[in-house]
Scaffold this motif. Structure first.
Motif, PDB file in Angstrom:
ATOM      1  N   GLN A   1      10.000   6.195  -2.079  1.00 51.65           N
ATOM      2  CA  GLN A   1       8.633   5.509  -1.860  1.00 51.65           C
ATOM      3  C   GLN A   1       7.598   5.738  -0.643  1.00 51.65           C
ATOM      4  OE1 GLN A   1      10.555   1.316  -1.765  1.00 51.65           O
ATOM      5  NE2 GLN A   1       9.013   0.932  -3.425  1.00 51.65           N
TER       6      GLN A   1
ATOM      7  N   LEU B   1      -5.049   1.025   4.147  1.00 55.38           N
ATOM      8  CA  LEU B   1      -4.230   0.303   3.068  1.00 55.38           C
ATOM      9  C   LEU B   1      -4.944  -0.070   1.884  1.00 55.38           C
ATOM     10  CD1 LEU B   1      -1.651  -1.517   2.574  1.00 55.38           C
ATOM     11  CD2 LEU B   1      -2.659  -3.403   3.521  1.00 55.38           C
TER      12      LEU B   1
ATOM     13  N   TYR C   1      12.758   3.513   3.009  1.00 54.38           N
ATOM     14  CA  TYR C   1      11.900   3.653   1.695  1.00 54.38           C
ATOM     15  C   TYR C   1      12.288   4.960   0.839  1.00 54.38           C
ATOM     16  CZ  TYR C   1       8.841   0.534   4.147  1.00 54.38           C
ATOM     17  OH  TYR C   1       8.267  -0.652   4.793  1.00 54.38           O
TER      18      TYR C   1
ATOM     19  N   GLY D   1      -4.202  -1.351  -1.641  1.00 54.45           N
ATOM     20  CA  GLY D   1      -3.338  -2.137  -2.752  1.00 54.45           C
ATOM     21  C   GLY D   1      -2.080  -2.126  -1.853  1.00 54.45           C
ATOM     22  N   ASN D   2      -0.822  -1.512  -2.511  1.00 52.71           N
ATOM     23  CA  ASN D   2       0.370  -1.504  -2.038  1.00 52.71           C
ATOM     24  C   ASN D   2       0.850  -0.285  -1.474  1.00 52.71           C
ATOM     25  OD1 ASN D   2       0.936  -0.062  -4.332  1.00 52.71           O
ATOM     26  ND2 ASN D   2       2.731  -1.036  -4.638  1.00 52.71           N
TER      27      ASN D   2
ATOM     28  N   THR E   1      11.088  -6.476   7.451  1.00 51.52           N
ATOM     29  CA  THR E   1       9.642  -6.096   7.521  1.00 51.52           C
ATOM     30  C   THR E   1       8.812  -6.931   8.187  1.00 51.52           C
ATOM     31  OG1 THR E   1       9.373  -7.588   5.607  1.00 51.52           O
ATOM     32  CG2 THR E   1       9.911  -5.118   5.183  1.00 51.52           C
TER      33      THR E   1
ATOM     34  N   HIS F   1       4.578   3.428   0.095  1.00 52.19           N
ATOM     35  CA  HIS F   1       4.261   2.544  -1.149  1.00 52.19           C
ATOM     36  C   HIS F   1       5.153   1.282  -1.123  1.00 52.19           C
ATOM     37  CE1 HIS F   1       2.312   5.738  -3.675  1.00 52.19           C
ATOM     38  NE2 HIS F   1       2.963   6.510  -2.916  1.00 52.19           N
ATOM     39  N   GLY F   2       4.587   0.436  -1.814  1.00 53.03           N
ATOM     40  CA  GLY F   2       5.410  -0.845  -1.766  1.00 53.03           C
ATOM     41  C   GLY F   2       5.291  -1.596  -0.641  1.00 53.03           C
ATOM     42  N   VAL F   3       4.003  -1.820   0.170  1.00 54.34           N
ATOM     43  CA  VAL F   3       4.141  -2.439   1.401  1.00 54.34           C
ATOM     44  C   VAL F   3       3.551  -4.082   1.331  1.00 54.34           C
ATOM     45  CG1 VAL F   3       3.722  -0.499   2.775  1.00 54.34           C
ATOM     46  CG2 VAL F   3       1.655  -1.622   1.858  1.00 54.34           C
ATOM     47  N   GLN F   4       3.315  -4.432   0.192  1.00 51.09           N
ATOM     48  CA  GLN F   4       3.104  -5.735   0.075  1.00 51.09           C
ATOM     49  C   GLN F   4       4.145  -6.558  -0.224  1.00 51.09           C
ATOM     50  OE1 GLN F   4      -0.019  -6.051  -3.344  1.00 51.09           O
ATOM     51  NE2 GLN F   4      -1.360  -5.597  -2.132  1.00 51.09           N
TER      52      GLN F   4
ATOM     53  N   GLY G   1      -0.443  -6.563   4.382  1.00 53.85           N
ATOM     54  CA  GLY G   1       0.725  -5.504   4.168  1.00 53.85           C
ATOM     55  C   GLY G   1       1.769  -6.083   4.802  1.00 53.85           C
ATOM     56  N   TYR G   2       2.856  -5.474   4.459  1.00 59.67           N
ATOM     57  CA  TYR G   2       4.182  -5.741   5.503  1.00 59.67           C
ATOM     58  C   TYR G   2       4.906  -4.370   5.371  1.00 59.67           C
ATOM     59  CZ  TYR G   2       4.120 -10.765   5.592  1.00 59.67           C
ATOM     60  OH  TYR G   2       3.610 -12.102   5.720  1.00 59.67           O
TER      61      TYR G   2
END
Length: 345
Positions: free
Chosen positions: A310, A267, A307, A269-270, A196, A329-332, A234-235
């Motif tokens: 996700q 973006l 992903y 949240g995540n 990432t 989803h789940g980019v943090q 974000g990542y």
């Protein structure tokens, strides 16, 4: 893999130490004054049978080795009680005594053979599962590398031709274009090897791509790029958006007005949402599926590898436009992900 093998070795050591303590405790509690020699003989028999069979199972696995295994097993069964008989404190003077103790310890020999087989099968199962996972991971990484590398070569050729024209005309934009191409190639070759990258770096790369594509157009910027949220939080997997944008260019009319390509990055949240909309004009609405690009199936395949469960990729064609929207989803980054990433210069 070697670490797992070391863990198994440690388990063997701990189990045998506990087993030896239990045997010693049991025999000493029975009041046997020779409990030490009796326990040593019993444990020696267990070690001999267990590891001889363990070694035999390890080196006779596979086709064509059954006879060798059976001969080895027979030798272990016949000699299994030997360590106990050698260490037993009482002399065995008659054949009947030898036969009695020998038959008694054939039972323990069979038990240790079964335990050895169970241990070998368990280790093989764990190691084979780990090897399979490693092979699948390597195959997935190789496939991701292949998919990631499928940037349309025509873009590079066209960009070099455009820069050549700028240099020939001594246009002020030529040095900046060279730097943007160098930055783009550096990111593709070196920085994109990470699992990432910061979302800001991916967007820098996307902006370089847009600026180099703009060399083809005389009008004001044809891409309307808008970003909402905080990209610094974000990542994202590298080179995830460029294929959608590449195909938006490819399947748009030859002449584009300012802001015809609408790119949105949001973006919250995540959850990251990336969408790109392009006009269709007189072209058939078949983006992402013609030769020369990565193709929609490959885009979906890479997302499925990166992903799983996700992401969503939705396509919305109309008579005038074509819109691709990707939600991830789940980019943090996880709390422990503090390793700094390469930055754009």
């Amino acid at each position: 893999m070697e670490r797992i093998k070391n863990i198994f070795r440690l388990i063997h050591l701990v189990v045998w130490i506990l087993f030896g303590l239990l045997v010693a405790l049991q025999l000493s509690s029975e009041g046997d004054i020779h409990w030490l020699s009796t326990g040593a003989g019993f444990i020696a028999t267990g070690l001999y049978v267990f590891y001889c069979h363990f070694y035999l199972l390890t080196h006779t696995a596979g086709p064509g080795k059954r006879r060798r295994y059976l001969l080895g097993l027979l030798a272990i069964v016949l000699t299994g009680p030997g360590p106990f008989l050698l260490l037993y404190h009482k002399p065995l003077d008659t054949f009947g005594q030898w036969r009695s103790y020998y038959c008694m310890h054939l039972i323990s020999t069979a038990i240790f053979l079964g335990l050895s087989w169970l241990a070998r099968v368990t280790e093989n199962l764990v190691l084979n599962t780990l090897r399979k996972e490693q092979l699948e991971k390597q195959a997935a990484e190789a496939e991701l590398t292949y998919l990631k590398a499928q940037i349309n070569p025509h873009f590079l050729f066209n960009t070099l031709n455009n820069i050549h024209t700028l240099v020939y005309k001594q246009a002020p934009a030529a040095p900046a274009a060279v730097l943007q191409l160098a930055s783009l190639m550096r990111y593709m070759i070196y920085e994109s090897n990470a699992a990432t990258v910061p979302l800001t770096r991916e967007l820098d790369y996307l902006q370089d791509y847009v600026n180099l594509q703009q060399l083809r157009y005389k009008s004001s910027p044809v891409v309307d790029l808008r970003i909402t949220g905080d990209p610094a939080a974000g990542y994202i997997a590298p080179l995830l958006f460029v294929h959608l944008l590449e195909n938006a260019y490819k399947h748009s009319p030859a002449r584009l007005a300012a802001g015809d390509l609408k790119v949105r990055v949001d973006l919250q949240g995540n959850v990251l949402t990336f969408s790109v909309q392009n006009p269709i004009g007189n072209k058939p609405a078949t983006p992402l599926d013609e030769p020369g690009g990565i193709g929609l199936p490959n885009v979906r395949k890479r997302l499925a590898l990166l992903y799983p469960g996700q992401h969503t990729l939705t396509i919305h064609p109309t008579a005038a436009t074509f819109t691709a929207t990707l939600t991830v989803h789940g980019v943090q980054p996880p709390p422990h992900a503090t390793t700094p990433h390469l930055r754009h210069h």
